[in-house]
Scaffold this motif. Structure first.
Motif, PDB file in Angstrom:
ATOM      1  N   GLU A   6       0.802  -1.656  -0.253  1.00  0.00           N
ATOM      2  CA  GLU A   6       0.402  -0.067   0.077  1.00  0.00           C
ATOM      3  C   GLU A   6       0.834   1.222  -0.122  1.00  0.00           C
ATOM      4  O   GLU A   6       2.052   1.383   1.043  1.00  0.00           O
ATOM      5  CB  GLU A   6      -0.664  -0.149   1.103  1.00  0.00           C
ATOM      6  N   CYS A  22      -3.061   0.334  -4.120  1.00  0.00           N
ATOM      7  CA  CYS A  22      -2.958  -1.261  -3.519  1.00  0.00           C
ATOM      8  C   CYS A  22      -1.927  -2.118  -4.445  1.00  0.00           C
ATOM      9  O   CYS A  22      -2.753  -2.235  -5.299  1.00  0.00           O
ATOM     10  CB  CYS A  22      -3.584  -1.725  -3.002  1.00  0.00           C
ATOM     11  N   TRP A  36     -10.453  -2.568   0.412  1.00  0.00           N
ATOM     12  CA  TRP A  36      -9.838  -1.643   1.455  1.00  0.00           C
ATOM     13  C   TRP A  36     -10.744  -1.554   2.601  1.00  0.00           C
ATOM     14  O   TRP A  36     -12.155  -1.518   2.750  1.00  0.00           O
ATOM     15  CB  TRP A  36     -10.090  -0.266   1.022  1.00  0.00           C
ATOM     16  N   ARG A  71      -9.918   0.327  -9.869  1.00  0.00           N
ATOM     17  CA  ARG A  71      -8.957  -0.769 -10.379  1.00  0.00           C
ATOM     18  C   ARG A  71      -7.709  -0.672 -11.648  1.00  0.00           C
ATOM     19  O   ARG A  71      -8.399  -0.032 -12.755  1.00  0.00           O
ATOM     20  CB  ARG A  71      -9.210  -2.203 -10.001  1.00  0.00           C
ATOM     21  N   CYS A  95      -5.371  -2.862   2.957  1.00  0.00           N
ATOM     22  CA  CYS A  95      -6.060  -3.401   1.363  1.00  0.00           C
ATOM     23  C   CYS A  95      -5.478  -4.541   1.218  1.00  0.00           C
ATOM     24  O   CYS A  95      -5.267  -5.636   2.203  1.00  0.00           O
ATOM     25  CB  CYS A  95      -4.853  -3.273   0.489  1.00  0.00           C
TER      26      CYS A  95
END
Length: 119
Positions: A6, A22, A36, A71, A95
């Motif tokens: 992280e 992350c 998270w 992401r 994470c």
């Protein structure tokens, strides 16, 4: 096995923004759920935001409309964009990666990154 690294925590004033990152050690396509959690002093660890096993996103009520999880599949990285930060968001943010197994699932955790919201 999944290693998670992280970054992005720090000190910010109320109303400010931070973005946590992350990075996973393997393709996030091979990870069934990722997101998270946070833990404030004296409190239990709680879900903040995550991509679920089904592929949808799940947010804690306290962060809806302020935080966004996203992401980058090419970078094997999950992000948490935090806007409108409040003092009550102060916590260590972790994470999490969940991998389904024949016996259930395995959870992997990053080392945590401190987020402090204070004037």
């Amino acid at each position: 096995q999944v290693q998670l690294v992280e970054s992005g925590g720090g000190l910010v004033q109320p109303g400010g923004s931070l973005r946590l990152s992350c990075a996973a050690s393997r393709s996030i396509f091979s990870i069934n759920a990722m997101g998270w959690y946070r833990q404030a002093p004296g409190k239990e660890r709680e879900l903040v935001a995550a991509f679920t096993v089904g592929g949808s996103t799940n947010y804690a009520d306290s962060v809806k409309g302020r935080f966004t999880v996203s992401r980058d599949n090419l970078k094997n990285t999950v992000y948490l964009q935090m806007n409108g930060l409040k003092p009550e968001d102060t916590a260590v943010y972790y994470c999490n990666a969940r991998v389904l197994t024949t016996n259930g699932f395995d959870d992997y955790w990053g080392q945590g990154t401190q987020v402090t919201v204070s004037s």
